[in-house]
Design a protein around this motif. Structure first.
Motif, PDB file in Angstrom:
ATOM      1  N   GLY B 182      18.950  -9.918  26.923  1.00  0.00           N
ATOM      2  CA  GLY B 182      18.920  -9.185  28.180  1.00  0.00           C
ATOM      3  C   GLY B 182      18.310 -10.026  29.276  1.00  0.00           C
ATOM      4  N   GLN B 183      18.072  -9.394  30.414  1.00  0.00           N
ATOM      5  CA  GLN B 183      17.360 -10.120  31.466  1.00  0.00           C
ATOM      6  C   GLN B 183      16.487  -9.175  32.286  1.00  0.00           C
ATOM      7  OE1 GLN B 183      19.739 -10.798  35.432  1.00  0.00           O
ATOM      8  NE2 GLN B 183      20.831 -11.861  33.796  1.00  0.00           N
ATOM      9  N   VAL B 184      15.520  -9.773  32.947  1.00  0.00           N
ATOM     10  CA  VAL B 184      14.606  -8.999  33.795  1.00  0.00           C
ATOM     11  C   VAL B 184      15.358  -8.586  35.069  1.00  0.00           C
ATOM     12  CG1 VAL B 184      12.469  -9.081  35.146  1.00  0.00           C
ATOM     13  CG2 VAL B 184      12.579 -10.182  32.886  1.00  0.00           C
ATOM     14  N   LEU B 185      15.289  -7.285  35.396  1.00  0.00           N
ATOM     15  CA  LEU B 185      15.895  -6.787  36.634  1.00  0.00           C
ATOM     16  C   LEU B 185      14.869  -6.686  37.760  1.00  0.00           C
ATOM     17  CD1 LEU B 185      18.112  -3.834  35.330  1.00  0.00           C
ATOM     18  CD2 LEU B 185      18.857  -6.138  35.988  1.00  0.00           C
ATOM     19  N   HIS B 186      13.630  -6.415  37.414  1.00  0.00           N
ATOM     20  CA  HIS B 186      12.637  -6.078  38.445  1.00  0.00           C
ATOM     21  C   HIS B 186      11.235  -6.243  37.869  1.00  0.00           C
ATOM     22  CE1 HIS B 186      10.846  -3.835  41.802  1.00  0.00           C
ATOM     23  NE2 HIS B 186      10.258  -3.033  40.946  1.00  0.00           N
ATOM     24  N   VAL B 187      10.321  -6.667  38.713  1.00  0.00           N
ATOM     25  CA  VAL B 187       8.900  -6.674  38.359  1.00  0.00           C
ATOM     26  C   VAL B 187       8.214  -5.683  39.281  1.00  0.00           C
ATOM     27  CG1 VAL B 187       6.783  -8.032  38.346  1.00  0.00           C
ATOM     28  CG2 VAL B 187       8.925  -9.048  37.541  1.00  0.00           C
ATOM     29  N   ASP B 188       7.512  -4.701  38.710  1.00  0.00           N
ATOM     30  CA  ASP B 188       6.926  -3.680  39.579  1.00  0.00           C
ATOM     31  C   ASP B 188       5.525  -4.067  40.041  1.00  0.00           C
ATOM     32  OD1 ASP B 188       5.051  -2.961  37.626  1.00  0.00           O
ATOM     33  OD2 ASP B 188       6.035  -1.064  37.131  1.00  0.00           O
ATOM     34  N   ARG B 189       4.892  -3.202  40.818  1.00  0.00           N
ATOM     35  CA  ARG B 189       3.584  -3.514  41.399  1.00  0.00           C
ATOM     36  C   ARG B 189       2.525  -3.846  40.369  1.00  0.00           C
ATOM     37  NH1 ARG B 189      -1.376  -0.192  44.190  1.00  0.00           N
ATOM     38  NH2 ARG B 189      -1.948  -1.924  45.503  1.00  0.00           N
ATOM     39  N   PHE B 190       2.672  -3.250  39.172  1.00  0.00           N
ATOM     40  CA  PHE B 190       1.676  -3.447  38.127  1.00  0.00           C
ATOM     41  C   PHE B 190       1.957  -4.723  37.324  1.00  0.00           C
ATOM     42  CE2 PHE B 190       1.984   1.052  39.117  1.00  0.00           C
ATOM     43  CZ  PHE B 190       0.661   1.374  39.372  1.00  0.00           C
ATOM     44  N   THR B 195      13.532  -4.721  32.150  1.00  0.00           N
ATOM     45  CA  THR B 195      14.749  -5.439  31.761  1.00  0.00           C
ATOM     46  C   THR B 195      15.963  -4.518  31.862  1.00  0.00           C
ATOM     47  OG1 THR B 195      14.833  -4.808  29.429  1.00  0.00           O
ATOM     48  CG2 THR B 195      13.303  -6.588  30.029  1.00  0.00           C
ATOM     49  N   ASN B 196      17.120  -5.066  31.575  1.00  0.00           N
ATOM     50  CA  ASN B 196      18.354  -4.280  31.593  1.00  0.00           C
ATOM     51  C   ASN B 196      18.713  -3.693  30.228  1.00  0.00           C
ATOM     52  OD1 ASN B 196      18.974  -6.696  30.420  1.00  0.00           O
ATOM     53  ND2 ASN B 196      20.904  -7.010  31.532  1.00  0.00           N
ATOM     54  N   PHE B 240       9.332   1.890  26.837  1.00  0.00           N
ATOM     55  CA  PHE B 240      10.324   2.435  27.754  1.00  0.00           C
ATOM     56  C   PHE B 240       9.586   3.265  28.798  1.00  0.00           C
ATOM     57  CE2 PHE B 240      12.804   1.115  24.233  1.00  0.00           C
ATOM     58  CZ  PHE B 240      13.955   0.629  24.829  1.00  0.00           C
ATOM     59  N   GLY B 241       9.682   2.845  30.066  1.00  0.00           N
ATOM     60  CA  GLY B 241       8.931   3.477  31.147  1.00  0.00           C
ATOM     61  C   GLY B 241       9.792   4.425  31.949  1.00  0.00           C
ATOM     62  N   GLY B 242       9.321   4.705  33.154  1.00  0.00           N
ATOM     63  CA  GLY B 242       9.970   5.681  34.030  1.00  0.00           C
ATOM     64  C   GLY B 242      11.411   5.336  34.384  1.00  0.00           C
ATOM     65  N   HIS B 243      11.763   4.046  34.293  1.00  0.00           N
ATOM     66  CA  HIS B 243      13.138   3.640  34.608  1.00  0.00           C
ATOM     67  C   HIS B 243      14.075   3.847  33.417  1.00  0.00           C
ATOM     68  CE1 HIS B 243      12.347   1.720  38.509  1.00  0.00           C
ATOM     69  NE2 HIS B 243      11.198   1.330  38.002  1.00  0.00           N
ATOM     70  N   ASP B 244      13.509   4.131  32.244  1.00  0.00           N
ATOM     71  CA  ASP B 244      14.281   4.297  31.022  1.00  0.00           C
ATOM     72  C   ASP B 244      14.928   2.989  30.540  1.00  0.00           C
ATOM     73  OD1 ASP B 244      14.211   6.550  29.460  1.00  0.00           O
ATOM     74  OD2 ASP B 244      16.307   7.029  29.776  1.00  0.00           O
ATOM     75  N   PHE B 245      14.384   1.873  30.989  1.00  0.00           N
ATOM     76  CA  PHE B 245      14.775   0.562  30.475  1.00  0.00           C
ATOM     77  C   PHE B 245      13.594  -0.018  29.703  1.00  0.00           C
ATOM     78  CE2 PHE B 245      17.540   0.499  34.388  1.00  0.00           C
ATOM     79  CZ  PHE B 245      18.761   0.358  33.744  1.00  0.00           C
ATOM     80  N   LEU B 246      13.889  -0.959  28.836  1.00  0.00           N
ATOM     81  CA  LEU B 246      12.822  -1.660  28.121  1.00  0.00           C
ATOM     82  C   LEU B 246      11.992  -2.480  29.112  1.00  0.00           C
ATOM     83  CD1 LEU B 246      13.102  -3.328  24.702  1.00  0.00           C
ATOM     84  CD2 LEU B 246      12.062  -4.610  26.575  1.00  0.00           C
ATOM     85  N   GLU B 247      10.683  -2.305  29.042  1.00  0.00           N
ATOM     86  CA  GLU B 247       9.741  -3.024  29.914  1.00  0.00           C
ATOM     87  C   GLU B 247       8.795  -3.871  29.086  1.00  0.00           C
ATOM     88  OE1 GLU B 247       7.227  -0.573  32.407  1.00  0.00           O
ATOM     89  OE2 GLU B 247       8.921   0.754  32.828  1.00  0.00           O
ATOM     90  N   ILE B 248       8.439  -5.009  29.616  1.00  0.00           N
ATOM     91  CA  ILE B 248       7.369  -5.813  29.026  1.00  0.00           C
ATOM     92  C   ILE B 248       6.122  -5.610  29.868  1.00  0.00           C
ATOM     93  CG2 ILE B 248       6.641  -8.142  28.382  1.00  0.00           C
ATOM     94  CD1 ILE B 248       9.667  -8.827  28.249  1.00  0.00           C
TER      95      ILE B 248
END
Lengths: 272, 272, 272
Positions: B182-190, B195-196, B240-248
């Motif tokens: 997969g790949q990273v789509l976004h890095v949030d404030r925290f 990822t996708n 799996f966070g608020g976006h419902d995608f896998l997050e690191i």
């Protein structure tokens, strides 16, 4: 009759993600008439003490029965509870982590409710759907929507608790007769260092000792008590600002930067 | 009956200029009853992909027929069209530059309209007055005002188009039986790296292979799947966070900073 | 009949303190129906000129009798007055420090009122309670609440003044027949450098001299007049943007950074 529709938001979500937008939508989906007021989303990540102090600075200026939502919540999804705290004046929605400590010192608590009635939470296709990392959107926002309709009783949302987490508010200590040792609680955008010394304490000591005090901070003495920022004569001075606490300020620059002050730093007030 | 008055704003205008204020005024001048919700104005300048992903994170939480205005528009004033896209749920107002790519993958399109009826644009002294560099204020805002009144048909605003610009959404690729790339789509404030990899894909592979996967990112292996940020035991974990995608994520720090992750970076999910 | 409920807020309070939240609460406590619009709270601390220019960029897009509150107020608590300025279109609430200079050049003044009727100020337990450092909350916000109800006359708030503080707006100077010497008024988020050269002046000179001018800034010549940012062919170009002033821009980067431009810097426009 109170108007219930106001909901204020204070979070550490930042200004550049989708999180604030999702929370607002989740509120409006429950109560289309809600009036949502952004206070700040720039609380430093996970900084419960900054959020607690900030809340103290605005909550009491809102109309009776405003819902104040405060989401700084590093423990979201763990055993910590989601709270509705009803005071004599307001509804507070917040995680049970101490973020209400300052306001609960000032306001009489009427009820502490643990948000457990899943009927009020977010649902999708007829089933409760709560993301363990985003109670702001899936628990607090819909409950804020319901609360702001004014038609439910606090007890409808879950069982009462006897207590909630409250951290100890640092108080100035008297050292001898003529010295108060306080500390910095917050540095604002202008670099004013706001301490925990209240106007009442200050006035009482000044009246009793019949003399003006000086402030000692970072080894520097500050002697001018100014009525307002623009009325000061010295480069460094102190005053009582909008928070009603003693503040250390500098003429059109940051006092905190000039003196190396930050939350937790000691400040002395010395009379005579 | 739907309530049409909600208008959300997502832009790259920043928080310190007059642009956001002008857009709000232009909306209210058409519809005094509009309820305008700020989502963010801090999308990095011209970053269409960040805006597209951010929109995905909040639009679906709003009431039916909310107008979502998304203005990240480096091509304003050129041949690119101004769009109204009507989906089964919402009105989207955006330049035709791909900024709706993520949401249009999830929502059925009912109509794509090119905003050309100048009658609805800003006028001054009885004449249409559109600044070529500020369609947000002079085209999108007044149309949002009209849409939020609920009295016009989408076709009143201009001719229909068969298509709009959509960029390819990067999808995780299966490499062999046990690896998703997969790949990273976004890095949030925290600092969470989102990822996708969807929860559905993750769950399907995990069920089929009857084992828990590990994540490989920037040469590091991450093995803990945590239920929530505050429940993690390892310094680095995924969930799996608020976006419902896998997050690191990382415990009370930025995973993206710790691992050097940014949008576009590869992430492996390896089972067994 | 005008709707009076809109109140816009422009301040230098920043996004992370309690100040904005307190002001909103103080408004709503007086007028529960007020619609409060955030414009910006990121004016650089004490920067009256930036605030004055920003106000010019949005105020005229609002409905008739909107209340525009502008709080950049280093002199709060000193002898400077708190003003209500009524123009042909709007109510302006601001300290008497020049922050209305730009808009008052465009709008006819109907009344300048010094806010002195303490009856309208914040009260606590039946007594007027004004913090000398926070007139935004204790004077301007409650007066905005009253004004937005539409039921009072401007003269109810205090005595009229003949004048208010206005700084000199820097105007382009003609040097000889073919040269205008202007200056940068503002650099926006995108790095566009907005000058004080108006479209009218530019068009008049261009028509008279029957030739296209070039811009000279920081020793560089810029020759392309682009219709819009995305339509430019050169790395550096100029255009007329949303402010209707001549702007120097760069293709998807900051012109101000590329050229070292900041408010106050000279810019030449040279014909033939």
């Amino acid at each position: 009759m109170p108007r219930y529709g106001y909901i204020t938001l204070l979070t550490d979500f930042g200004a550049r993600d989708a999180y604030v937008g999702a929370v607002k939508g989740a509120i409006l989906s429950v109560n289309p008439e809600a009036d949502i007021m952004d206070v700040s989303h720039e609380i430093p990540p996970h900084d419960i003490r900054e959020a607690a102090f900030t809340l103290l600075g605005y909550s009491r200026f809102y109309p009776f029965r405003t819902t104040h939502m405060v989401i700084v919540d590093p423990g979201v999804g763990t055993a910590r509870k989601d709270l509705l705290v009803v005071t004599e004046n307001y509804y507070y929605l917040a995680p049970d982590n101490g973020v209400l400590s300052f306001v609960l010192e000032r306001e009489r608590i009427e009820a502490i409710v643990s948000l457990e009635e899943t009927h009020f939470f977010r649902s999708e296709e007829g089933r409760t759907s709560v993301c363990p990392t985003f109670h702001a959107r899936d628990v607090f926002a819909p409950v804020a929507g319901w609360l702001s309709k004014g038609s439910k009783s606090p007890d409808d949302y879950g069982p009462r608790l006897d207590n909630c987490v409250r951290f100890e508010i640092p108080k100035p200590r008297a050292l001898g007769d003529k010295l108060l040792k306080g500390q910095v609680l917050h540095v604002d955008r202008f670099g004013n260092a706001i301490t925990n010394v209240t106007r009442a304490q200050f006035d009482e000591m000044t009246a009793r000792l019949k003399t003006s005090p000086k402030i000692v901070a970072s080894g520097k003495e500050i002697t001018e008590l100014a009525p307002a920022y623009g009325a000061a004569k010295s480069p460094l001075f102190f005053l009582f600002g909008g928070h009603d606490f003693l503040e250390i300020a500098a003429r059109e620059q940051s006092a905190a930067a000039a003196l190396g002050l930050a939350p937790g730093k000691d400040v002395g007030v010395v009379w005579g």
